[in-house]
Design a protein around this motif. Structure first.
Motif, mmCIF file in Angstrom:
data_model
loop_
_atom_site.group_PDB
_atom_site.id
_atom_site.type_symbol
_atom_site.label_atom_id
_atom_site.label_comp_id
_atom_site.label_asym_id
_atom_site.label_seq_id
_atom_site.Cartn_x
_atom_site.Cartn_y
_atom_site.Cartn_z
ATOM 1 N N ALA A 95 0.831 -1.203 0.000
ATOM 2 C CA ALA A 95 0.000 0.000 0.000
ATOM 3 C C ALA A 95 0.869 1.258 0.000
ATOM 4 O O ALA A 95 0.548 2.245 -0.676
ATOM 5 C CB ALA A 95 -0.923 -0.007 1.212
ATOM 6 N N PHE A 96 1.970 1.221 0.727
ATOM 7 C CA PHE A 96 2.879 2.372 0.751
ATOM 8 C C PHE A 96 3.592 2.514 -0.599
ATOM 9 O O PHE A 96 3.837 3.630 -1.069
ATOM 10 C CB PHE A 96 3.883 2.216 1.886
ATOM 11 C CG PHE A 96 3.258 2.261 3.242
ATOM 12 C CD1 PHE A 96 2.907 3.476 3.822
ATOM 13 C CD2 PHE A 96 2.983 1.097 3.943
ATOM 14 C CE1 PHE A 96 2.317 3.533 5.077
ATOM 15 C CE2 PHE A 96 2.394 1.136 5.198
ATOM 16 C CZ PHE A 96 2.055 2.359 5.759
ATOM 17 N N TYR A 97 3.943 1.377 -1.215
ATOM 18 C CA TYR A 97 4.492 1.444 -2.569
ATOM 19 C C TYR A 97 3.488 2.121 -3.494
ATOM 20 O O TYR A 97 3.847 2.940 -4.348
ATOM 21 C CB TYR A 97 4.790 0.045 -3.109
ATOM 22 C CG TYR A 97 5.902 -0.699 -2.422
ATOM 23 C CD1 TYR A 97 6.943 -0.038 -1.797
ATOM 24 C CD2 TYR A 97 5.919 -2.088 -2.406
ATOM 25 C CE1 TYR A 97 7.974 -0.731 -1.166
ATOM 26 C CE2 TYR A 97 6.943 -2.796 -1.788
ATOM 27 C CZ TYR A 97 7.964 -2.114 -1.174
ATOM 28 O OH TYR A 97 8.972 -2.800 -0.566
ATOM 29 N N GLY A 98 2.216 1.732 -3.338
ATOM 30 C CA GLY A 98 1.182 2.274 -4.217
ATOM 31 C C GLY A 98 1.038 3.775 -4.113
ATOM 32 O O GLY A 98 0.815 4.464 -5.111
ATOM 33 N N LEU A 99 1.175 4.302 -2.899
ATOM 34 C CA LEU A 99 1.077 5.750 -2.723
ATOM 35 C C LEU A 99 2.152 6.481 -3.500
ATOM 36 O O LEU A 99 1.904 7.518 -4.129
ATOM 37 C CB LEU A 99 1.178 6.094 -1.230
ATOM 38 C CG LEU A 99 0.021 5.642 -0.344
ATOM 39 C CD1 LEU A 99 0.328 5.938 1.112
ATOM 40 C CD2 LEU A 99 -1.278 6.313 -0.768
ATOM 41 N N ARG A 100 3.356 5.927 -3.472
ATOM 42 C CA ARG A 100 4.474 6.562 -4.187
ATOM 43 C C ARG A 100 4.343 6.347 -5.692
ATOM 44 O O ARG A 100 4.566 7.285 -6.477
ATOM 45 C CB ARG A 100 5.803 5.984 -3.684
ATOM 46 C CG ARG A 100 7.024 6.557 -4.377
ATOM 47 C CD ARG A 100 7.210 8.015 -4.062
ATOM 48 N NE ARG A 100 8.330 8.602 -4.769
ATOM 49 C CZ ARG A 100 8.237 9.195 -5.948
ATOM 50 N NH1 ARG A 100 7.042 9.283 -6.549
ATOM 51 N NH2 ARG A 100 9.301 9.717 -6.531
ATOM 52 N N LEU A 101 3.979 5.145 -6.099
ATOM 53 C CA LEU A 101 3.885 4.844 -7.523
ATOM 54 C C LEU A 101 2.729 5.576 -8.197
ATOM 55 O O LEU A 101 2.802 5.899 -9.383
ATOM 56 C CB LEU A 101 3.741 3.339 -7.733
ATOM 57 C CG LEU A 101 4.981 2.502 -7.437
ATOM 58 C CD1 LEU A 101 4.666 1.022 -7.579
ATOM 59 C CD2 LEU A 101 6.137 2.884 -8.353
ATOM 60 N N SER A 102 1.658 5.831 -7.454
ATOM 61 C CA SER A 102 0.525 6.543 -8.055
ATOM 62 C C SER A 102 0.932 7.936 -8.507
ATOM 63 O O SER A 102 0.456 8.439 -9.533
ATOM 64 C CB SER A 102 -0.626 6.622 -7.051
ATOM 65 O OG SER A 102 -0.260 7.418 -5.931
ATOM 66 N N GLN A 103 1.816 8.561 -7.751
ATOM 67 C CA GLN A 103 2.304 9.881 -8.132
ATOM 68 C C GLN A 103 3.320 9.798 -9.264
ATOM 69 O O GLN A 103 3.324 10.628 -10.174
ATOM 70 C CB GLN A 103 2.944 10.562 -6.924
ATOM 71 C CG GLN A 103 2.004 10.755 -5.743
ATOM 72 C CD GLN A 103 2.725 11.300 -4.519
ATOM 73 O OE1 GLN A 103 3.937 11.454 -4.508
ATOM 74 N NE2 GLN A 103 1.963 11.585 -3.467
ATOM 75 N N LEU A 104 4.160 8.780 -9.212
ATOM 76 C CA LEU A 104 5.207 8.645 -10.213
ATOM 77 C C LEU A 104 4.661 8.226 -11.571
ATOM 78 O O LEU A 104 5.005 8.819 -12.602
ATOM 79 C CB LEU A 104 6.241 7.613 -9.741
ATOM 80 C CG LEU A 104 7.362 7.271 -10.728
ATOM 81 C CD1 LEU A 104 8.226 8.483 -10.999
ATOM 82 C CD2 LEU A 104 8.206 6.126 -10.179
ATOM 83 N N LEU A 105 3.777 7.221 -11.591
ATOM 84 C CA LEU A 105 3.282 6.690 -12.854
ATOM 85 C C LEU A 105 2.138 7.521 -13.428
ATOM 86 O O LEU A 105 2.009 7.628 -14.656
ATOM 87 C CB LEU A 105 2.814 5.246 -12.666
ATOM 88 C CG LEU A 105 3.875 4.265 -12.147
ATOM 89 C CD1 LEU A 105 3.257 2.884 -11.950
ATOM 90 C CD2 LEU A 105 5.065 4.189 -13.098
ATOM 91 N N ALA A 106 1.308 8.087 -12.569
ATOM 92 C CA ALA A 106 0.163 8.905 -12.994
ATOM 93 C C ALA A 106 -0.651 8.191 -14.068
ATOM 94 O O ALA A 106 -0.903 8.733 -15.142
ATOM 95 C CB ALA A 106 0.656 10.266 -13.495
ATOM 96 N N LEU A 107 -1.070 6.988 -13.774
ATOM 97 C CA LEU A 107 -1.826 6.186 -14.733
ATOM 98 C C LEU A 107 -3.275 6.662 -14.813
ATOM 99 O O LEU A 107 -3.808 7.220 -13.850
ATOM 100 C CB LEU A 107 -1.791 4.717 -14.328
ATOM 101 C CG LEU A 107 -0.409 4.052 -14.322
ATOM 102 C CD1 LEU A 107 -0.509 2.649 -13.727
ATOM 103 C CD2 LEU A 107 0.169 3.997 -15.724
#
Length: 242
Positions: A95-107
């Motif tokens: 879930a913490f990975y997801g928080l960071r990746l959501s900003q980075l990937l902006a899918l």
């Protein structure tokens, strides 16, 4: 005009080489880790889970450390709720990975629920290591697709071959998942505080293992983080007071 065309061709060439490098690294991680799905299939079948249950775990859960924690606790005699709690706790990190990746990937919003299935240690490590959003997206997709397909295939093969291999403890295959997880985690422990948390968590987990039911030491090892952070905060406070 000729100079502009030459510059555009050079940019395309550089971009193509960069994409190839990302794909190469992502495939390397996906293949290397995906093969350990065989060990999970064998270990899961050896702990008493059926072929369907084993394959369902890889298809639906798809987070190696949590899967190994679950079947390991069951094999050690732990109850299903305790085993599931330990696996769930390990999975929370995604879930913490997801928080960071959501900003980075902006899918796009429509893609995010499907991409969430691939938010694991390996895809996060590859994506976060990239210098641009394009490269991060490429690394995430290639790593996720390669690892998902290979992990599930080798899980099936491992479960089918469990009877031929015999006792999984003799082969030490139950250690494959934790070993992969530690190999990915170790380079990320850069500060003294992070290393202290990891070290204390290991001591708590191993020290409590002989005296507590299977799965519980993993949960209590989480106390390492607040304990170290509290001690670090007190140390900083004393230093500032001087």
């Amino acid at each position: 005009m000729a100079d502009r065309t030459a510059l555009e061709d050079e940019d395309v060439d550089i971009g193509g080489k960069a994409d190839q490098a990302v794909v190469r690294d992502a495939l390397g991680v996906g293949v290397a880790v995906g093969l350990s799905g065989f060990a999970f299939g064998v270990t899961s079948a050896g702990s008493g889970l059926t072929l369907l249950q084993t394959c369902a775990l890889s298809l639906l859960v798809f987070t190696g450390a949590s899967q190994f924690a679950l079947v390991g606790a069951l094999a050690a005699g732990g109850g299903p709720f305790t085993a599931a709690a330990g696996a769930l706790f390990l999975g929370v990190r995604n879930a913490f990975y997801g928080l960071r990746l959501s900003q980075l990937l902006a899918l796009p919003r429509a893609v995010r629920p499907f991409a969430a299935q691939w938010v694991i240690d390996e895809t996060a490590a590859v994506a976060l290591a990239q210098p641009t959003r394009r490269a991060a997206r490429l690394g995430f997709v290639v790593t996720g697709l390669t690892l998902y397909l290979l992990w599930n295939l080798t899980t099936l093969l491992g479960a089918l071959g469990a009877e031929a291999i015999g006792d999984t403890d003799v082969w030490g295959l139950d250690a494959a998942g934790p070993a992969v997880f530690l190999a990915l985690l170790a380079p990320m422990l850069k500060s003294g505080t992070e290393r202290a948390v990891a070290g204390l968590a290991v001591l708590l987990g191993l020290g409590l293992l002989p005296v507590l039911p299977a799965g519980v030491p993993v949960l209590l090892a989480a106390l390492a983080a607040p304990a170290v952070l509290w001690a670090d905060g007190r140390r900083r406070g004393r230093r500032d007071a001087r």
